[in-house]
Motif scaffolding. Structure first.
Motif, PDB file in Angstrom:
ATOM      1  N   ALA A   1       0.834  -1.205   0.000  1.00 44.25           N
ATOM      2  CA  ALA A   1       0.000   0.000   0.000  1.00 44.25           C
ATOM      3  C   ALA A   1       0.867   1.252   0.000  1.00 44.25           C
ATOM      4  O   ALA A   1       0.599   2.215  -0.742  1.00 44.25           O
ATOM      5  CB  ALA A   1      -0.933  -0.003   1.202  1.00 44.25           C
ATOM      6  N   GLU A   2       1.895   1.266   0.817  1.00 43.14           N
ATOM      7  CA  GLU A   2       2.793   2.420   0.864  1.00 43.14           C
ATOM      8  C   GLU A   2       3.493   2.607  -0.478  1.00 43.14           C
ATOM      9  O   GLU A   2       3.631   3.738  -0.972  1.00 43.14           O
ATOM     10  CB  GLU A   2       3.830   2.234   1.966  1.00 43.14           C
ATOM     11  CG  GLU A   2       4.810   3.388   2.068  1.00 43.14           C
ATOM     12  CD  GLU A   2       5.913   3.141   3.088  1.00 43.14           C
ATOM     13  OE1 GLU A   2       6.692   4.078   3.351  1.00 43.14           O
ATOM     14  OE2 GLU A   2       6.007   2.005   3.614  1.00 43.14           O
TER      15      GLU A   2
ATOM     16  N   ALA B   1       1.135   4.167  -2.952  1.00 41.08           N
ATOM     17  CA  ALA B   1       0.867   5.571  -2.637  1.00 41.08           C
ATOM     18  C   ALA B   1       2.033   6.467  -3.029  1.00 41.08           C
ATOM     19  O   ALA B   1       1.844   7.581  -3.521  1.00 41.08           O
ATOM     20  CB  ALA B   1       0.568   5.717  -1.145  1.00 41.08           C
TER      21      ALA B   1
ATOM     22  N   HIS C   1      -4.459  -6.675  -0.221  1.00 42.08           N
ATOM     23  CA  HIS C   1      -3.966  -5.379   0.237  1.00 42.08           C
ATOM     24  C   HIS C   1      -3.676  -4.447  -0.934  1.00 42.08           C
ATOM     25  O   HIS C   1      -3.927  -3.242  -0.858  1.00 42.08           O
ATOM     26  CB  HIS C   1      -2.712  -5.578   1.088  1.00 42.08           C
ATOM     27  CG  HIS C   1      -2.972  -6.238   2.389  1.00 42.08           C
ATOM     28  ND1 HIS C   1      -1.977  -6.498   3.312  1.00 42.08           N
ATOM     29  CD2 HIS C   1      -4.119  -6.703   2.955  1.00 42.08           C
ATOM     30  CE1 HIS C   1      -2.499  -7.105   4.365  1.00 42.08           C
ATOM     31  NE2 HIS C   1      -3.796  -7.237   4.161  1.00 42.08           N
TER      32      HIS C   1
ATOM     33  N   ALA D   1      -5.592  -0.920  -1.534  1.00 42.63           N
ATOM     34  CA  ALA D   1      -4.806   0.313  -1.651  1.00 42.63           C
ATOM     35  C   ALA D   1      -5.126   1.031  -2.949  1.00 42.63           C
ATOM     36  O   ALA D   1      -5.190   2.268  -2.993  1.00 42.63           O
ATOM     37  CB  ALA D   1      -3.322  -0.014  -1.576  1.00 42.63           C
TER      38      ALA D   1
ATOM     39  N   ARG E   1      -6.716   4.716  -3.431  1.00 42.55           N
ATOM     40  CA  ARG E   1      -6.042   5.681  -4.282  1.00 42.55           C
ATOM     41  C   ARG E   1      -7.020   6.289  -5.277  1.00 42.55           C
ATOM     42  O   ARG E   1      -7.003   7.499  -5.517  1.00 42.55           O
ATOM     43  CB  ARG E   1      -4.881   4.981  -4.999  1.00 42.55           C
ATOM     44  CG  ARG E   1      -3.956   5.874  -5.769  1.00 42.55           C
ATOM     45  CD  ARG E   1      -2.708   5.117  -6.204  1.00 42.55           C
ATOM     46  NE  ARG E   1      -2.972   3.996  -7.092  1.00 42.55           N
ATOM     47  CZ  ARG E   1      -2.038   3.305  -7.721  1.00 42.55           C
ATOM     48  NH1 ARG E   1      -0.766   3.613  -7.549  1.00 42.55           N
ATOM     49  NH2 ARG E   1      -2.352   2.289  -8.509  1.00 42.55           N
TER      50      ARG E   1
END
Length: 226
Positions: A175-176, A179, A210, A214, A218
């Motif tokens: 997810a990070e 992003a 996940h 995410a 977004r």
């Protein structure tokens, strides 16, 4: 933007089925004897046929010669070749021309200067994959080491070809990564394993879930901007 998820280094029916049932878009088969994820041609044929029509099959090779490339193309019939060695732009173009199979070139990244080669590959490949530069050890593999790089280096990078992110991704970090980078494709191998070369079906499912969540977040964030 629809997120594509690739699960690489699949060796068993159980792991492949976990990836397919969880909704993987691409599944990777590794043809590199030094890798714990290596599969034989016979094994690859079985896995590829099981996946065909449900996910695109990616054949990962490392500086493979013409004979190996031809055998994989003829027997496995991959949808994409992933070139994960020191293949030049010219070699990448030659493989694409000889097989008629689209090519994705993996480029190792550790610092901004590593991106300077991107432009030379763009005319000759269909996709670019950014992976972490391997450690400087004689036994180091070109990929699947579980290392990441500074994802900010490729934030919103648009080289004129689709971009895929690899290197150090896990269910906990995807997810990070999405992003930060804004990429539309992610690739995982060691991050969904319980041991080198041993895929964990639960981690495969978690990674895909996940990543999808995410991506939905977004998209909602984009849609809410004025």
């Amino acid at each position: 933007m629809t997120l594509e998820v690739k699960i690489c280094g699949l060796k068993t029916i159980e792991a492949l089925d976990a990836a397919l049932e969880a909704g993987a878009d691409l599944v990777g088969l590794v043809f590199f004897p030094k890798s714990p994820r290596n599969v034989s041609l016979d094994e690859a044929v079985v896995l590829a046929e099981r996946a065909r029509g449900r996910a695109r099959v990616v054949a990962l090779v490392v500086d493979a010669d013409d004979a190996a490339i031809a055998s994989i193309a003829a027997r496995v019939r991959p949808d994409l070749f992933q070139l994960h060695g020191h293949e030049s732009p010219e070699r990448s173009a030659a493989i694409r021309a000889a097989t008629g199979v689209p090519v994705m070139k993996a480029l190792a990244v550790a610092e901004p200067e590593d991106l300077e080669v991107v432009a030379s590959f763009v005319p000759h490949v269909d996709r670019i994959l950014f992976d972490a530069k391997p450690p400087r050890r004689p036994d180091a593999l070109p990929g699947g080491n579980g290392f990441s790089f500074d994802w900010r280096l490729i934030r919103d990078l648009d080289p004129g070809r689709p971009v895929m992110l690899s290197g150090g991704l896990t269910p906990e970090t995807v997810a990070e990564a999405l992003a930060i980078t804004g990429v539309s494709s992610v690739d995982v191998s060691s991050g969904v394993e319980s041991a080198p070369g041993v895929k964990d079906p639960e981690r495969i499912r978690a990674f895909i879930a996940h990543a999808r969540e995410a991506d939905r977040l977004r998209e909602r964030t984009r849609g809410s901007r004025p």
